[in-house]
Design an enzyme around this catalytic site. Structure first.
Site, PDB file in Angstrom:
ATOM      1  N   GLY A   1       0.476  -1.236   0.059  1.00 32.98           N
ATOM      2  CA  GLY A   1       0.124   0.134  -0.075  1.00 32.98           C
ATOM      3  C   GLY A   1       1.027   1.268   0.092  1.00 32.98           C
TER       4      GLY A   1
ATOM      5  N   TYR B   1       0.740  21.168   0.248  1.00 27.63           N
ATOM      6  CA  TYR B   1      -0.532  20.394   0.413  1.00 27.63           C
ATOM      7  C   TYR B   1      -0.479  19.587   1.871  1.00 27.63           C
ATOM      8  CZ  TYR B   1      -1.330  19.329  -4.715  1.00 27.63           C
ATOM      9  OH  TYR B   1      -1.811  19.438  -5.809  1.00 27.63           O
TER      10      TYR B   1
ATOM     11  N   ARG C   1       8.723  16.206  -0.478  1.00 29.28           N
ATOM     12  CA  ARG C   1       9.192  15.161  -0.429  1.00 29.28           C
ATOM     13  C   ARG C   1      10.421  14.509  -1.416  1.00 29.28           C
ATOM     14  NH1 ARG C   1       6.077  11.636   2.716  1.00 29.28           N
ATOM     15  NH2 ARG C   1       6.431   9.715   1.455  1.00 29.28           N
TER      16      ARG C   1
ATOM     17  N   HIS D   1     -29.882  18.429 -11.231  1.00 33.69           N
ATOM     18  CA  HIS D   1     -29.962  19.646 -10.172  1.00 33.69           C
ATOM     19  C   HIS D   1     -30.558  18.993  -8.840  1.00 33.69           C
ATOM     20  CE1 HIS D   1     -31.525  23.489  -8.978  1.00 33.69           C
ATOM     21  NE2 HIS D   1     -32.702  22.804  -8.487  1.00 33.69           N
TER      22      HIS D   1
HETATM   23  P1  FAD Z   1       5.115   4.904  -2.264  1.00 36.67           P
HETATM   24  O1  FAD Z   1       3.361   4.963  -2.019  1.00 36.67           O
HETATM   25  O2  FAD Z   1       5.946   5.864  -1.611  1.00 36.67           O
HETATM   26  O3  FAD Z   1       5.457   3.393  -2.206  1.00 36.67           O
HETATM   27  C1  FAD Z   1       6.988   3.108  -2.290  1.00 36.67           C
HETATM   28  C2  FAD Z   1       6.935   1.869  -1.652  1.00 36.67           C
HETATM   29  O4  FAD Z   1       8.209   1.191  -1.888  1.00 36.67           O
HETATM   30  C3  FAD Z   1       6.984   1.747  -0.103  1.00 36.67           C
HETATM   31  O5  FAD Z   1       5.925   1.139   0.406  1.00 36.67           O
HETATM   32  C4  FAD Z   1       8.386   1.399   0.146  1.00 36.67           C
HETATM   33  O6  FAD Z   1       8.404   0.917   1.501  1.00 36.67           O
HETATM   34  C5  FAD Z   1       8.723   0.683  -0.773  1.00 36.67           C
HETATM   35  N1  FAD Z   1      10.368   0.500  -1.014  1.00 36.67           N
HETATM   36  C6  FAD Z   1      11.229   1.598  -0.973  1.00 36.67           C
HETATM   37  N2  FAD Z   1      12.462   1.131  -1.179  1.00 36.67           N
HETATM   38  C7  FAD Z   1      12.222  -0.309  -1.535  1.00 36.67           C
HETATM   39  C8  FAD Z   1      13.213  -1.236  -1.272  1.00 36.67           C
HETATM   40  N3  FAD Z   1      14.587  -0.867  -1.739  1.00 36.67           N
HETATM   41  N4  FAD Z   1      12.633  -2.585  -1.603  1.00 36.67           N
HETATM   42  C9  FAD Z   1      11.639  -2.865  -1.366  1.00 36.67           C
HETATM   43  N5  FAD Z   1      10.594  -1.980  -1.182  1.00 36.67           N
HETATM   44  C10 FAD Z   1      10.999  -0.650  -1.154  1.00 36.67           C
HETATM   45  N6  FAD Z   1      -1.448  11.967  -3.281  1.00 36.67           N
HETATM   46  C11 FAD Z   1      -2.614  11.684  -3.772  1.00 36.67           C
HETATM   47  O7  FAD Z   1      -2.892  11.711  -5.091  1.00 36.67           O
HETATM   48  N7  FAD Z   1      -3.767  12.391  -3.178  1.00 36.67           N
HETATM   49  C12 FAD Z   1      -3.647  12.635  -1.868  1.00 36.67           C
HETATM   50  O8  FAD Z   1      -4.637  12.924  -1.026  1.00 36.67           O
HETATM   51  C13 FAD Z   1      -2.410  12.402  -1.111  1.00 36.67           C
HETATM   52  N8  FAD Z   1      -2.363  12.580   0.058  1.00 36.67           N
HETATM   53  C14 FAD Z   1      -0.762  12.268   0.860  1.00 36.67           C
HETATM   54  C15 FAD Z   1      -0.876  12.725   2.127  1.00 36.67           C
HETATM   55  C16 FAD Z   1       0.485  12.680   2.493  1.00 36.67           C
HETATM   56  C17 FAD Z   1       0.552  12.949   4.239  1.00 36.67           C
HETATM   57  C18 FAD Z   1       1.486  12.174   1.998  1.00 36.67           C
HETATM   58  C19 FAD Z   1       2.780  11.924   2.613  1.00 36.67           C
HETATM   59  C20 FAD Z   1       1.489  11.924   0.752  1.00 36.67           C
HETATM   60  C21 FAD Z   1       0.134  11.994  -0.048  1.00 36.67           C
HETATM   61  N9  FAD Z   1      -0.092  11.840  -1.428  1.00 36.67           N
HETATM   62  C22 FAD Z   1      -1.322  12.096  -1.941  1.00 36.67           C
HETATM   63  C23 FAD Z   1       0.959  11.351  -2.219  1.00 36.67           C
HETATM   64  C24 FAD Z   1       1.099   9.981  -2.361  1.00 36.67           C
HETATM   65  O9  FAD Z   1       1.138   9.235  -1.098  1.00 36.67           O
HETATM   66  C25 FAD Z   1       1.956   9.286  -3.364  1.00 36.67           C
HETATM   67  O10 FAD Z   1       2.081  10.207  -4.627  1.00 36.67           O
HETATM   68  C26 FAD Z   1       1.979   7.804  -3.556  1.00 36.67           C
HETATM   69  O11 FAD Z   1       2.095   7.328  -2.558  1.00 36.67           O
HETATM   70  C27 FAD Z   1       3.418   7.352  -4.635  1.00 36.67           C
HETATM   71  O12 FAD Z   1       3.126   6.258  -4.806  1.00 36.67           O
HETATM   72  P2  FAD Z   1       4.447   5.353  -5.190  1.00 36.67           P
HETATM   73  O13 FAD Z   1       4.038   3.982  -5.421  1.00 36.67           O
HETATM   74  O14 FAD Z   1       5.112   5.937  -6.259  1.00 36.67           O
HETATM   75  O15 FAD Z   1       5.193   5.331  -3.753  1.00 36.67           O
HETATM   76  P1  NAD Z   2       4.826  20.688  -1.086  1.00 31.45           P
HETATM   77  O1  NAD Z   2       5.585  20.585  -2.281  1.00 31.45           O
HETATM   78  O2  NAD Z   2       3.242  20.594  -1.476  1.00 31.45           O
HETATM   79  O3  NAD Z   2       4.903  21.966  -0.152  1.00 31.45           O
HETATM   80  C1  NAD Z   2       6.114  22.152   0.590  1.00 31.45           C
HETATM   81  C2  NAD Z   2       5.857  23.630   0.975  1.00 31.45           C
HETATM   82  O4  NAD Z   2       7.037  23.934   1.733  1.00 31.45           O
HETATM   83  C3  NAD Z   2       5.867  24.851  -0.331  1.00 31.45           C
HETATM   84  O5  NAD Z   2       4.887  25.731  -0.189  1.00 31.45           O
HETATM   85  C4  NAD Z   2       7.316  25.419  -0.032  1.00 31.45           C
HETATM   86  O6  NAD Z   2       7.443  26.627  -0.671  1.00 31.45           O
HETATM   87  C5  NAD Z   2       7.516  25.054   1.448  1.00 31.45           C
HETATM   88  N1  NAD Z   2       9.120  25.129   1.908  1.00 31.45           N
HETATM   89  C6  NAD Z   2      10.033  24.639   1.509  1.00 31.45           C
HETATM   90  N2  NAD Z   2      11.019  24.626   2.122  1.00 31.45           N
HETATM   91  C7  NAD Z   2      10.819  25.616   3.118  1.00 31.45           C
HETATM   92  C8  NAD Z   2      11.548  26.106   4.423  1.00 31.45           C
HETATM   93  N3  NAD Z   2      12.752  25.720   4.792  1.00 31.45           N
HETATM   94  N4  NAD Z   2      10.708  26.559   5.154  1.00 31.45           N
HETATM   95  C9  NAD Z   2       9.478  27.080   4.957  1.00 31.45           C
HETATM   96  N5  NAD Z   2       8.708  26.581   3.905  1.00 31.45           N
HETATM   97  C10 NAD Z   2       9.299  25.761   3.049  1.00 31.45           C
HETATM   98  O7  NAD Z   2       5.140  19.374  -0.347  1.00 31.45           O
HETATM   99  P2  NAD Z   2       4.375  18.778   0.908  1.00 31.45           P
HETATM  100  O8  NAD Z   2       3.361  19.496   1.265  1.00 31.45           O
HETATM  101  O9  NAD Z   2       5.619  18.265   1.726  1.00 31.45           O
HETATM  102  O10 NAD Z   2       3.803  17.197   0.132  1.00 31.45           O
HETATM  103  C11 NAD Z   2       4.691  16.571  -0.773  1.00 31.45           C
HETATM  104  C12 NAD Z   2       3.983  16.111  -2.000  1.00 31.45           C
HETATM  105  O11 NAD Z   2       3.009  15.222  -1.453  1.00 31.45           O
HETATM  106  C13 NAD Z   2       3.324  16.974  -2.963  1.00 31.45           C
HETATM  107  O12 NAD Z   2       4.257  17.545  -3.696  1.00 31.45           O
HETATM  108  C14 NAD Z   2       2.066  16.394  -3.178  1.00 31.45           C
HETATM  109  O13 NAD Z   2       2.189  16.049  -4.675  1.00 31.45           O
HETATM  110  C15 NAD Z   2       1.600  15.026  -2.290  1.00 31.45           C
HETATM  111  N6  NAD Z   2       0.429  15.292  -1.612  1.00 31.45           N
HETATM  112  C16 NAD Z   2      -0.722  15.456  -2.096  1.00 31.45           C
HETATM  113  C17 NAD Z   2      -1.536  15.600  -1.657  1.00 31.45           C
HETATM  114  C18 NAD Z   2      -3.102  15.591  -2.321  1.00 31.45           C
HETATM  115  O14 NAD Z   2      -3.141  15.285  -3.503  1.00 31.45           O
HETATM  116  N7  NAD Z   2      -4.149  16.032  -1.897  1.00 31.45           N
HETATM  117  C19 NAD Z   2      -1.778  15.706  -0.193  1.00 31.45           C
HETATM  118  C20 NAD Z   2      -0.508  15.717   0.467  1.00 31.45           C
HETATM  119  C21 NAD Z   2       0.658  15.152  -0.324  1.00 31.45           C
END
Ligand code: FAD
Ligand code: NAD
Length: 461
Positions: free
Chosen positions: A40, A184, A269, A440
């Site tokens: 996941g 975000y 990230r 609607h």
């Molecule tokens: P990941 O989900 O990061 O999965 C990578 C997997 O690889 C992990 O399980 C890790 O353990 C595994 N892995 C890493 N290295 C190795 C290795 N060497 N061997 C084996 N396994 C390994 N995106 C949205 O679209 N909508 C949202 O609302 C949203 N909300 C978010 C809220 C938060 C707080 C955060 C942190 C992120 C959010 N995101 C959201 C972003 C979203 O989570 C990521 O874009 C998404 O998970 C990326 O998927 P991925 O498969 O690339 O990587």
């Molecule tokens: P982000 O890139 O959305 O925001 C980071 C923020 O931190 C920016 O506004 C930037 O200007 C600021 N910043 C950077 N360096 C700083 C510093 N030294 N001091 C103060 N502010 C600073 O990154 P995030 O919120 O960490 O999210 C990471 C990624 O996760 C996003 O790119 C997004 O794609 C994904 N995400 C998506 C969702 C969603 O789709 N709803 C929700 C959460 C996360």
């Protein structure tokens, strides 16, 4: 352990990796997926799903607590929240989804191996498992290792300095929460924490929070944050923390001290590329991310990369779409990345949804445009939900009305994201949406009206 062979090896079972493996299994490809932590990935375990659960709980708590101020006529006394129980409820949802994904992988006849994978060469992986090293040889390898939170040198993670992962499992609400980074994650979690009752301060480096979005769309979000008592310090960066006090400096050099029981750092990230042996492969990189072409191929034949490890937009649905495409390419289907748009939703209050080009992007690409904007204050459904602030906006080509982009801000507006994506992916014109009957009363009427407005004949304004 004897060595294993397969046609496809996927590293990482997040949204990118697990979708790739499931689709490959459906296509009859002999597939192994390796996961170091939990199936996941970030999204299901510590990202999308946990944050949306917390946002929902915070909204419920806030709405019940403040119902006396609403004209509806509902009252409630002694509204309480047990954050420990909220987190347990969130964890149950996560477990259900993780188990569901594991079940889908099994049904697709893919083999799941727990352990950390490392490239030995472009066709061979060594997995460090609990039972020792496992060698796997594969014709194709997909890197889907995702991303991890960026750490600031001034605020290393540990103790009261936390990342989103810890913030989404707090069983006690911090009285004072400082958030460094108003993107975000900072904005979504910050809004939820403020609704739960924390005093939230957001410290943002740039001139505005959510700098990716235009000022008009962020305005209703800022208005609500102000109502929630959230303090926003822009053009500022954190210098360090001492004894529960965060030191901030703004661009004019002025210092400020903020009381903070917890400091949540959400400044972006970074790709998880370290320790997987990529150096030995000498792949072409795109900055810190793995460089890919329109088929998600890296610079080494047979090695693909998908999801966050390949850069922005770091969104789960983009990772999934790449995963599905790569599985089909490996099965021999003629696919390439030709998506017209990747929708984005920010789950603030109100929510923001965008898809395709903004007016600014279209103009700077030299395209002559027309726009139409419909206020939710004129939408019956928004009124009945007490969610009147916000709007739906359309950007279209001036010459042939082709819809280039759609943006909206409003309560519950994220559900329009599908309508936005379908319109752009299918090449809809303003006239197509304007002539389509929209039920609607729904928020989606705002989309139809925005298109009619751009055509010069909106009905309800
Ligand atoms: P990941 O989900 O990061 O999965 C990578 C997997 O690889 C992990 O399980 C890790 O353990 C595994 N892995 C890493 N290295 C190795 C290795 N060497 N061997 C084996 N396994 C390994 N995106 C949205 O679209 N909508 C949202 O609302 C949203 N909300 C978010 C809220 C938060 C707080 C955060 C942190 C992120 C959010 N995101 C959201 C972003 C979203 O989570 C990521 O874009 C998404 O998970 C990326 O998927 P991925 O498969 O690339 O990587
Ligand atoms: P982000 O890139 O959305 O925001 C980071 C923020 O931190 C920016 O506004 C930037 O200007 C600021 N910043 C950077 N360096 C700083 C510093 N030294 N001091 C103060 N502010 C600073 O990154 P995030 O919120 O960490 O999210 C990471 C990624 O996760 C996003 O790119 C997004 O794609 C994904 N995400 C998506 C969702 C969603 O789709 N709803 C929700 C959460 C996360």
């Amino acid at each position: 352990m004897s060595d294993l062979d397969c046609k496809l090896l996927v590293i990482g079972a997040g949204p990118g990796g697990y979708v790739c493996a499931i689709r490959a299994g459906q296509l009859g490809i002999d597939t192994i997926i390796v996961e170091a932590a939990k199936v996941g990935g970030t999204c299901l375990n510590v990202g999308c799903i946990p944050s949306k659960a917390l946002i929902h709980a915070a909204n419920e708590f806030y709405d019940f607590s403040h119902c006396a101020a609403s004209p509806i006529g509902i009252s409630a006394s002694e509204v309480k929240i047990d954050l420990g129980q909220t987190i347990a409820w969130k964890d149950k949802i996560v477990t259900r989804l993780d188990n569901g994904v594991a079940g889908l992988l099994k049904r697709a006849k893919t083999r799941l191996i727990s352990g950390t994978a490392r490239f030995l060469d472009g066709k061979t992986i060594e997995v460090a498992t609990d039972d020792g090293p496992q060698i796997i040889r594969a014709e194709n390898i997909v890197v889907a290792t995702g991303s991890a939170p960026v750490e600031l040198a001034e605020l290393p993670f540990g103790g009261d300095v936390i990342s989103s992962t810890e913030a989404l499992s707090l069983t006690e609400l911090p009285e004072n929460l400082a958030i460094v980074g108003g993107g975000y994650i900072g904005m979504e979690i910050g809004t939820a924490m403020a609704k739960l009752g924390a005093k939230v301060t957001i410290v943002e480096l740039q001139g505005s929070v959510l700098p990716l979005y235009d000022a008009e769309i962020v305005k209703p979000v800022l208005k609500n944050l102000n109502k929630l008592g959230v303090e926003i310090l822009v053009n500022s960066s954190a210098m360090g923390v001492h004894d529960g006090v965060l030191e901030i400096k703004n661009s004019t050099g002025k210092s400020q001290r903020i009381k903070a029981d917890k400091i949540l750092v959400t400044v972006g990230r970074r790709p998880r590329t370290g320790k997987i042996g990529l150096d030995e492969l000498s792949l072409t990189m795109d900055g810190a991310f793995i460089g890919i072409d329109e088929k998600c191929q890296t610079s080494m034949r047979g090695v693909f990369a998908i999801g966050d490890v390949t850069g922005e937009p770091m969104l789960a649905h983009r990772a999934m779409a790449q995963g599905e495409m790569v599985a089909e390419i490996i099965a021999g289907k003629p696919r390439l990345w030709n998506k017209m748009c990747v929708p984005s939703v920010c789950f603030t209050d109100p929510e923001i949804v965008e898809c395709g080009m903004s007016a600014v992007a279209a103009k700077s690409a030299g395209i002559e445009i027309k726009t139409g904007q419909f206020p939710l204050a004129a939408n019956g459904r928004a009124m009945t939900m007490e969610q009147e602030s916000g709007f739906v906006r359309v950007v279209a080509r001036a010459d042939n009305n082709l819809i280039l982009g759609l943006q909206a801000v409003g309560g519950g507006i994220s559900e329009l994201s599908a309508a936005f994506s379908i319109a752009i992916e299918m090449g809809a014109r303003l006239d197509d949406i304007g002539a389509t009957i929209h039920a609607h009363p729904t928020l989606s009427e705002g989309l139809q009206e925005a298109c009619l407005k751009a055509l010069g004949h909106a009905i309800h304004i």
